[in-house]
Design an enzyme around this catalytic site. Sequence first.
Site, PDB file in Angstrom:
ATOM      1  N   ARG A  13     -43.705  15.618   2.114  1.00  0.00           N
ATOM      2  CA  ARG A  13     -43.531  16.707   1.169  1.00  0.00           C
ATOM      3  C   ARG A  13     -42.631  17.803   1.719  1.00  0.00           C
ATOM      4  NH1 ARG A  13     -49.869  16.485  -0.532  1.00  0.00           N
ATOM      5  NH2 ARG A  13     -49.715  14.533  -1.619  1.00  0.00           N
ATOM      6  N   GLY A  68     -49.946  10.785  -9.063  1.00  0.00           N
ATOM      7  CA  GLY A  68     -49.106  11.198  -7.941  1.00  0.00           C
ATOM      8  C   GLY A  68     -49.818  12.229  -7.102  1.00  0.00           C
ATOM      9  N   CYS A  69     -49.069  13.065  -6.419  1.00  0.00           N
ATOM     10  CA  CYS A  69     -49.659  14.114  -5.582  1.00  0.00           C
ATOM     11  C   CYS A  69     -50.621  14.964  -6.394  1.00  0.00           C
ATOM     12  CB  CYS A  69     -48.551  14.980  -5.003  1.00  0.00           C
ATOM     13  SG  CYS A  69     -49.159  16.447  -4.140  1.00  0.00           S
ATOM     14  N   PHE A  70     -51.829  15.141  -5.887  1.00  0.00           N
ATOM     15  CA  PHE A  70     -52.831  15.859  -6.680  1.00  0.00           C
ATOM     16  C   PHE A  70     -52.550  17.354  -6.800  1.00  0.00           C
ATOM     17  CE2 PHE A  70     -55.814  15.082  -2.747  1.00  0.00           C
ATOM     18  CZ  PHE A  70     -55.042  15.891  -1.939  1.00  0.00           C
ATOM     19  N   TRP A  71     -51.664  17.896  -5.986  1.00  0.00           N
ATOM     20  CA  TRP A  71     -51.334  19.319  -6.128  1.00  0.00           C
ATOM     21  C   TRP A  71     -50.823  19.631  -7.538  1.00  0.00           C
ATOM     22  CZ3 TRP A  71     -47.916  19.782  -1.092  1.00  0.00           C
ATOM     23  CH2 TRP A  71     -48.753  19.747   0.037  1.00  0.00           C
TER      24      TRP A  71
END
Length: 243
Positions: A13, A68-71
């Site tokens: 990231r 995808g990315c949980f953010w």
Amino acid sequence: MTTNLKEEQIPRRRAGSSFVALIVAAVIGGASLLSPPASLAGEGVVIPAPTLDETAKSGTETAILAGGCFWGVQGVFQHVDGVISATSGYAGGSAANATYDMVSNGSTGHAEAVQIVYDPMKVTYGHLLQIFFSVVTDPTTLNYQGPDHGTQYRSAIFPTNGEQAKIAKAYIAELDAAHAFGGPIVTAVEAPAKFYRAEDHHQDFLALNPTYPYIVRNDLPKVADLKAMFPEDYHAKPVLVMN
């Protein structure tokens, strides 16, 4: 709250040097990073609401979605009216436990996921799926989303009851039949799965770190798409997990 993420935890990231230069230039020029630059506009897709949906009922319901990315997944749903909580975590794996270190190498079968508790009198499961497919996930990419690759970043739906499974499967078939996307939908409706809450430093990451390069590049455009495409559902103040 200060997020303390070790460098080795998030190599996937990191922003490229050109994007870091963009961030520096924006700061020097006095530009706001709370909204993404025009060149980083989101790629939301306008799709119809599902024909089959749950009926409004009193109480609360729980949905578990991986995109995808949980953010970013958490960050979007924290702004949806009717969502009571959105918690980052892990679902879908065979291991008896799940942590970031375990899941991040893709060996446990878990996906980064978000558990959404919502009021079905205000927002239905089908409408959550419409938002999910419209602005949160690219349902045509298998085992990756944006810069994040691996089964842990797959697009998946984990129904918490039979009605949700029926709605999700019918909606995917409906969207595929309508050729709503540029390719076939690979988002899987998986078996009900235990949800493991992610570490505290992953909770509310978008809300607490709006200038973090990965967030600016990949996730703020999704929130902007939510606001633009679903203005009646957009809630400016996010519902946060951490106090």
